[in-house]
Write a protein that holds these residues in place. Structure first.
Motif, mmCIF file in Angstrom:
data_model
loop_
_atom_site.group_PDB
_atom_site.id
_atom_site.type_symbol
_atom_site.label_atom_id
_atom_site.label_comp_id
_atom_site.label_asym_id
_atom_site.label_seq_id
_atom_site.Cartn_x
_atom_site.Cartn_y
_atom_site.Cartn_z
ATOM 1 N N ARG A 126 41.957 39.035 39.716
ATOM 2 C CA ARG A 126 42.391 38.958 41.107
ATOM 3 C C ARG A 126 43.788 38.361 41.234
ATOM 4 O O ARG A 126 44.603 38.823 42.039
ATOM 5 C CB ARG A 126 41.389 38.129 41.921
ATOM 6 C CG ARG A 126 41.604 38.231 43.428
ATOM 7 C CD ARG A 126 41.623 39.672 43.869
ATOM 8 N NE ARG A 126 41.818 39.820 45.314
ATOM 9 C CZ ARG A 126 42.119 40.971 45.909
ATOM 10 N NH1 ARG A 126 42.275 42.060 45.190
ATOM 11 N NH2 ARG A 126 42.273 41.019 47.222
ATOM 12 N N GLU A 129 46.325 40.971 40.626
ATOM 13 C CA GLU A 129 46.523 41.871 41.753
ATOM 14 C C GLU A 129 47.309 41.212 42.881
ATOM 15 O O GLU A 129 48.058 41.869 43.602
ATOM 16 C CB GLU A 129 45.173 42.359 42.278
ATOM 17 C CG GLU A 129 44.436 43.260 41.293
ATOM 18 C CD GLU A 129 42.951 43.398 41.585
ATOM 19 O OE1 GLU A 129 42.270 44.125 40.847
ATOM 20 O OE2 GLU A 129 42.461 42.748 42.539
ATOM 21 N N SER A 182 45.781 44.963 35.606
ATOM 22 C CA SER A 182 46.427 45.034 36.918
ATOM 23 C C SER A 182 47.890 45.441 36.787
ATOM 24 O O SER A 182 48.432 46.134 37.653
ATOM 25 C CB SER A 182 46.312 43.686 37.647
ATOM 26 O OG SER A 182 47.055 42.686 36.976
ATOM 27 N N ALA A 280 48.036 43.208 47.770
ATOM 28 C CA ALA A 280 46.672 43.341 47.251
ATOM 29 C C ALA A 280 45.719 43.695 48.382
ATOM 30 O O ALA A 280 45.807 43.166 49.489
ATOM 31 C CB ALA A 280 46.248 42.044 46.577
ATOM 32 N N ILE A 283 38.871 43.258 48.428
ATOM 33 C CA ILE A 283 37.932 43.816 47.446
ATOM 34 C C ILE A 283 36.693 44.369 48.152
ATOM 35 O O ILE A 283 36.009 43.638 48.873
ATOM 36 C CB ILE A 283 37.500 42.742 46.426
ATOM 37 C CG1 ILE A 283 38.727 42.168 45.720
ATOM 38 C CG2 ILE A 283 36.528 43.325 45.409
ATOM 39 C CD1 ILE A 283 38.412 40.996 44.809
ATOM 40 N N PHE A 424 42.018 48.091 42.093
ATOM 41 C CA PHE A 424 41.186 46.941 41.719
ATOM 42 C C PHE A 424 40.922 46.924 40.215
ATOM 43 O O PHE A 424 39.901 46.402 39.760
ATOM 44 C CB PHE A 424 39.862 46.990 42.497
ATOM 45 C CG PHE A 424 40.043 47.120 43.976
ATOM 46 C CD1 PHE A 424 40.479 46.037 44.733
ATOM 47 C CD2 PHE A 424 39.831 48.326 44.621
ATOM 48 C CE1 PHE A 424 40.679 46.156 46.103
ATOM 49 C CE2 PHE A 424 40.027 48.455 45.989
ATOM 50 C CZ PHE A 424 40.452 47.365 46.734
ATOM 51 N N THR A 427 40.449 43.417 38.905
ATOM 52 C CA THR A 427 39.174 42.832 39.328
ATOM 53 C C THR A 427 38.003 43.454 38.574
ATOM 54 O O THR A 427 37.107 42.748 38.110
ATOM 55 C CB THR A 427 38.977 43.030 40.845
ATOM 56 O OG1 THR A 427 39.974 42.264 41.543
ATOM 57 C CG2 THR A 427 37.594 42.568 41.280
#
Length: 540
Positions: A126, A129, A182, A280, A283, A424, A427
């Motif tokens: 994360r 991102e 990412s 970003a 999610i 993503f 992630t």
């Protein structure tokens, strides 16, 4: 049309949008330059993972020199189930180390790294991102390097402190794979994913290939005290790499001051992105957790890591205690399978992208075929290793096959995160790698419990059978449920997009999508997540 023959305003607007889109569509032309900014990223990523894995696996070799094997009790080792130690050809005396660690304790030390590693994968994905993969990946390697330099001092001070240091080292390294994923989502065109991904992640095998023999030689030398030099050399290498990484690599193509305009346009048109796309996205947890292709990656990743980590952490011990290689030849022979894996992974990536770009295989078929080579092949080889008994040549050949064929997964599930949802990718890698790390500390513990005091062929046969069964179950699940098509939830930004997914209409893709309305303009466009012509990006 209304009753008076006029088109409704919505239809007029839609027609105008289609005409504007087709007017702006341009073919993707790969830059003439053979080595661009994206290749610098791939090369530095390769060297980064080489450093990461060198620092991860050097303890597997060093621990053989660190442990006082004479002081450890070995029981129930019958001649009928153990390979005889060589009576001649033993040119070097065996020297015991200073630490009295049983097999269980050694498994605990080797596996402790993964206790920390498992905690930061999702965070790393994360963060990559949100703030960019450059800083996250770079500092992850730097933390590992600094702690590697401190390992000899900490080990001599206290075993619990050594375990704690390895846990913290895992925390730093845990962000690396998701952060790199990412970055690749923003830098690597879809039809280059297999070969670029294979190059970058094959750094792990290259680091293993380099680390194992060099660690063995350093352990037997008097340089910086023998085994401590293993940690000093590779820790220093990681620090040097970090300095180069910060100088040469940039967060996005737009941020790179030296990238050519042709390469920037090529990357952006391939990924259908513009500078405004840099933020970003939220999610879509619900859609991810309900996605069977995601669970296919999850299960395949866990299965892959069980077999991989079993060999990565325990192969030097098997070489020494069962096949009776001394520490120097042990490290060279232990590196041979990973040399095969490194070469095979790069070859697989090149072949996979060629098959996709030529339209011979869809992305889905490519992932299934190469992942099956990477898991079913090692499954067969590992089971057979258990029946090679004391035939060293057969055992080494099968181990080379098991680890070498495993390199095909870099054209398999390792690219599936990018295929399903590039937005993503960090992630998704963080989620699957978090749980796939559990075998990193469970597998050594299982091996330690099975082998503890019983260094026999029969016990190791059980170890190999367990790994083979896990490989079979994991890949079977993967090939049934995986797809190479980008998922609708990759571009969810608001409730209107959510409604489109629910009603079966996917929103326009940001990365690697197939432009349905413009596809007729390019009959050679790729399938399953690779791009066709896209709009000119906003780069001026």
């Amino acid at each position: 049309m209304n009753r008076r023959g006029r088109r409704a305003p919505e239809e007029v607007i839609r027609k105008m949008e289609e005409e504007e889109e087709e007017r702006l569509i341009v073919p993707q032309v790969q830059p003439a330059e053979c080595f661009g900014a994206r290749h610098v990223l791939a090369l530095m990523g390769f060297l980064g993972f080489a450093n990461v894995y060198a620092m991860r696996v050097n303890l597997s070799v060093a621990i053989v020199a660190m442990v006082n094997n004479t002081a450890i009790p070995h029981v129930n080792k019958s001649e009928s189930d153990a390979c005889p130690a060589p009576s001649t050809n033993q040119t070097e005396p065996t020297e015991d180390g200073e630490f009295v660690w049983t097999e269980s304790e050694q498994g605990l030390i080797l596996g402790s790294f993964f206790w920390g590693y498992v905690l930061t994968n999702m965070v790393g994905g994360r963060l990559g991102e949100v703030i960019g993969g450059k800083l996250v990946f770079g500092f992850g390697v730097l933390v590992t390097a600094v702690l590697t330099l401190l390992t000899p001092v900490v080990a001599q001070a206290s075993t619990p402190l050594l375990i704690a240091l390895r846990v913290i080292e895992g925390l730093g390294e845990g962000v690396t794979f998701p952060a790199m994923n990412s970055m690749m989502a923003k830098w690597i065109p879809p039809l280059e994913r297999s070969k670029m991904g294979a190059l970058v992640y094959a750094g792990a095998q290259f680091g293993t290939v380099v680390s194992l023999p060099i660690s063995g030689l350093l352990c037997q030398s008097s340089f910086l005290g023998g085994w401590p030099s293993v940690f000093y050399v590779f820790g220093a290498s990681g620090v040097v790499w970090f300095a180069l990484w910060m100088l040469l690599v940039y967060k996005t193509p737009e941020a790179h001051p030296r990238i050519s305009l042709d390469e920037k346009i090529y990357i952006q048109t391939s990924l259908n992105q513009s500078p405004s796309d840099s933020g970003a996205k939220k999610i879509p947890w619900k859609h991810i957790l309900l996605s069977m292709p995601f669970w296919a990656i999850f299960v395949g990743h866990v299965a892959q890591n069980w077999g991989f980590y079993t060999l990565l952490t325990e192969l030097p011990t098997y070489m020494k205690n069962i096949l009776h290689f001394n520490i120097a030849s042990n490290s060279f022979v232990s590196a041979l399978p990973y040399l095969m894996m490194w070469l095979f992974s790069i070859a697989s990536g090149l072949l996979a992208d060629h098959l996709r770009s030529q339209g011979i295989l869809t992305t889905t078929a490519t992932r299934r075929i190469f992942n099956s080579i990477g898991l079913y092949g090692p499954m067969i080889c590992l089971v057979l290793v258990g029946y090679a008994n004391c035939n060293k040549d057969a055992a080494i050949g099968l181990l080379c096959g098991a680890v070498g064929l495993n390199g095909a997964v870099y054209a398999g599930y390792m690219n599936s995160h990018l295929d399903l949802a590039p937005n993503f990718a960090g992630t998704l890698m963080g989620i699957t790698n978090t749980f796939a790390t559990i075998p990193g500390f469970v597998a050594p513990q299982v091996v330690g419990m099975l082998i503890n005091g019983h260094e026999t062929i029969g016990r190791w046969r059980i170890v190999f059978w367990i790994a083979g069964i896990v490989y079979f179950v994991g890949n079977t699940f993967y090939i049934i449920f995986i797809t190479g098509e980008q998922q609708e939830w990759n571009d969810l930004d608001n409730p209107r997009d959510e409604a489109k997914v629910i009603h079966g209409a996917s929103p326009p893709s940001q990365y690697g999508s197939f432009n349905q309305r413009g596809s007729h303009l390019n009959p050679t466009s790729a399938v399953d997540g690779a791009t066709s012509p896209t709009t000119i990006p906003e780069i001026f």
